[in-house]
Design an enzyme around this catalytic site. Structure first.
Site, PDB file in Angstrom:
ATOM      1  N   ARG A  26       0.825  -1.220   0.000  1.00  0.00           N
ATOM      2  CA  ARG A  26       0.000   0.000   0.000  1.00  0.00           C
ATOM      3  C   ARG A  26       0.860   1.272   0.000  1.00  0.00           C
ATOM      4  O   ARG A  26       0.465   2.293   0.561  1.00  0.00           O
ATOM      5  CB  ARG A  26      -0.972   0.040   1.182  1.00  0.00           C
ATOM      6  CG  ARG A  26      -2.082  -0.988   1.103  1.00  0.00           C
ATOM      7  CD  ARG A  26      -3.287  -0.573   1.960  1.00  0.00           C
ATOM      8  NE  ARG A  26      -4.130  -1.739   2.222  1.00  0.00           N
ATOM      9  CZ  ARG A  26      -4.350  -2.246   3.437  1.00  0.00           C
ATOM     10  NH1 ARG A  26      -3.810  -1.697   4.504  1.00  0.00           N
ATOM     11  NH2 ARG A  26      -5.125  -3.300   3.584  1.00  0.00           N
ATOM     12  N   ARG A  30      -3.423   6.428   1.077  1.00  0.00           N
ATOM     13  CA  ARG A  30      -4.024   7.611   1.699  1.00  0.00           C
ATOM     14  C   ARG A  30      -3.088   8.376   2.628  1.00  0.00           C
ATOM     15  O   ARG A  30      -3.379   9.506   3.004  1.00  0.00           O
ATOM     16  CB  ARG A  30      -5.288   7.203   2.464  1.00  0.00           C
ATOM     17  CG  ARG A  30      -6.449   6.856   1.543  1.00  0.00           C
ATOM     18  CD  ARG A  30      -7.666   6.426   2.350  1.00  0.00           C
ATOM     19  NE  ARG A  30      -7.475   5.111   2.937  1.00  0.00           N
ATOM     20  CZ  ARG A  30      -8.265   4.596   3.880  1.00  0.00           C
ATOM     21  NH1 ARG A  30      -9.268   5.316   4.363  1.00  0.00           N
ATOM     22  NH2 ARG A  30      -8.044   3.380   4.349  1.00  0.00           N
ATOM     23  N   ARG A  39      -6.940  10.932  -5.813  1.00  0.00           N
ATOM     24  CA  ARG A  39      -8.139  10.154  -5.492  1.00  0.00           C
ATOM     25  C   ARG A  39      -9.383  11.041  -5.526  1.00  0.00           C
ATOM     26  O   ARG A  39     -10.435  10.647  -6.045  1.00  0.00           O
ATOM     27  CB  ARG A  39      -7.954   9.518  -4.105  1.00  0.00           C
ATOM     28  CG  ARG A  39      -9.212   8.910  -3.478  1.00  0.00           C
ATOM     29  CD  ARG A  39      -9.614   7.630  -4.183  1.00  0.00           C
ATOM     30  NE  ARG A  39     -10.766   7.040  -3.503  1.00  0.00           N
ATOM     31  CZ  ARG A  39     -12.031   7.420  -3.698  1.00  0.00           C
ATOM     32  NH1 ARG A  39     -12.300   8.411  -4.538  1.00  0.00           N
ATOM     33  NH2 ARG A  39     -13.022   6.826  -3.068  1.00  0.00           N
ATOM     34  N   ASP A  76      -6.967  -3.167  -7.200  1.00  0.00           N
ATOM     35  CA  ASP A  76      -7.605  -3.755  -6.032  1.00  0.00           C
ATOM     36  C   ASP A  76      -7.841  -5.237  -6.291  1.00  0.00           C
ATOM     37  O   ASP A  76      -8.025  -5.647  -7.449  1.00  0.00           O
ATOM     38  CB  ASP A  76      -8.931  -3.064  -5.721  1.00  0.00           C
ATOM     39  CG  ASP A  76      -9.462  -3.438  -4.346  1.00  0.00           C
ATOM     40  OD1 ASP A  76      -9.015  -2.820  -3.347  1.00  0.00           O
ATOM     41  OD2 ASP A  76     -10.282  -4.374  -4.243  1.00  0.00           O
ATOM     42  N   TYR A 151     -15.105 -12.224   0.337  1.00  0.00           N
ATOM     43  CA  TYR A 151     -15.864 -11.006   0.062  1.00  0.00           C
ATOM     44  C   TYR A 151     -17.080 -11.305  -0.822  1.00  0.00           C
ATOM     45  O   TYR A 151     -18.155 -10.722  -0.639  1.00  0.00           O
ATOM     46  CB  TYR A 151     -14.976  -9.963  -0.606  1.00  0.00           C
ATOM     47  CG  TYR A 151     -13.953  -9.366   0.318  1.00  0.00           C
ATOM     48  CD1 TYR A 151     -14.289  -8.325   1.177  1.00  0.00           C
ATOM     49  CD2 TYR A 151     -12.644  -9.840   0.349  1.00  0.00           C
ATOM     50  CE1 TYR A 151     -13.344  -7.762   2.034  1.00  0.00           C
ATOM     51  CE2 TYR A 151     -11.700  -9.289   1.197  1.00  0.00           C
ATOM     52  CZ  TYR A 151     -12.060  -8.255   2.043  1.00  0.00           C
ATOM     53  OH  TYR A 151     -11.124  -7.712   2.895  1.00  0.00           O
TER      54      TYR A 151
END
Length: 344
Positions: A26, A30, A39, A76, A151
């Site tokens: 990552r 962010r 973003r 992703d 998921y």
């Protein structure tokens, strides 16, 4: 410079390099103000993933700032279920949401069009490779079938993946079919990434740690081996890292059973055990991401312990999981300098 001379590829070939090459899971994320700006301009998270221009930009941001030895494709793990029309969306404060799938839905899944749906991602891989410094490796990736399936079944993340575990016990045929389908689609996806310029690829099994021993064999090892065998049948020189977070002692034979070139280690893996695993080949890891948040002595001590325990063998320095949004970018600067032995 050929791909085989990029430092991370050399380590994946079994070479010990000092100081070890590094990248961070990552690393485009962010915690970086430039990422947050891109973003915001992208619209939705998936719009960012499917824009070759923007995905290239955010992939390159941490390379410009820190000079990591590898860039990893910004995407992703849920783009494959998205390509399977499972209505993937990312809700602010809640994470990913999908339409939960049942056995009938699993057997109705169609592979047609999946790779075409992923074409923008592959275009991003090609653009990133062209834009990267020659010495910087490019990593592609996919989610492991077990983690992606969790998921798809629950429709969201859960603390212990109980919905997927229960589904697997109650519907073993449907679950096995789902894992095989995801493995085959993932293999095609990784081959396309390699062909577009990825020097190596990583398979993320972020939820491997919730599995018992037999389930780990059936749901984590077998599908990942299926991916790797399929990729290697078509691209024999492919370099593959497998990361089974939380697998603990089950990592002892994970490399041999999956055929991975290297194994990623989460921060809970004791360094003495990591050193044993390293005797069989390259390892990647495994600094606690919270040390990057803490900074200072906590960061320095964590880095030094890993270098002391694993620096005399084939090592790719990394975190034990992804960097967190609250990490200070200056602490990452400190991390890079310390791993490389550069004065701060």
């Amino acid at each position: 410079m050929s791909a085989k001379n990029r430092k991370i590829v050399e380590v994946l070939n079994g070479k010990t390099i000092s100081p070890p090459p590094l990248w961070l899971m990552r690393q485009a994320g962010r915690y970086l103000p430039e990422y947050r700006a891109t973003r915001a301009a992208a619209g939705s998270f998936l719009d960012l993933c499917y824009s070759p221009e923007l995905a290239t930009e955010v992939t390159l941001q941490p390379i410009r700032r820190y000079g990591f030895d590898a860039a990893i494709l910004f995407s992703d793990i849920l783009v494959i279920p998205d390509a399977l029309d499972r209505n993937v969306r990312f809700e602010e404060g809640h994470g990913p949401r999908l339409d939960p799938i049942d056995p009938d839905g699993i057997f109705a899944l169609k592979q047609d069009g999946v790779q075409q749906h992923l074409t923008p991602v592959i275009e991003a891989v090609s653009r990133i490779r062209q834009a990267l410094p020659e010495e910087t490796a490019l990593l592609g990736f996919c989610g492991a079938p077990w983690t992606v399936a969790t998921y798809m079944i629950a429709g969201h993340g859960t603390p212990d993946q109980a919905p997927a575990r229960l589904f697997a016990y109650r519907e073993p045929k449907a679950f096995a079919h789902l894992l095989d389908l995801l493995a085959d689609l993932s293999a095609d996806y990784l081959v396309a990434q390699i062909d577009a310029g990825a020097d190596a690829v990583q398979i993320f099994d972020s939820w491997a740690g919730v599995l018992g021993e037999k389930e780990f064999d059936d749901y984590a090892i077998r599908p990942v081996r299926r991916i790797i065998q399929s990729v290697r049948a078509r691209r024999p020189q492919a370099k593959i890292i497998a990361f089974a977070k939380g697998a603990g002692l089950l990592l002892k034979t994970y490399r041999q059973q999956t055929l991975a070139d290297a194994i990623g280690l989460d921060w809970s893996v004791p360094l003495s055990f990591a050193a044993e695993l390293q005797k069989d080949g390259p390892v990647q890891g495994n600094l606690d991401p919270m040390r990057v948040v803490a900074g200072g002595n906590a960061l320095d001590e964590g880095i030094d312990a890993i270098l002391q325990a694993l620096g005399n063998g084939p090592l790719i320095f990394n975190l034990g999981h992804g960097i967190t949004p609250q990490a200070d970018p200056e602490n990452v600067t400190r991390l890079v300098a310390r791993v490389r032995g550069e004065a701060q």
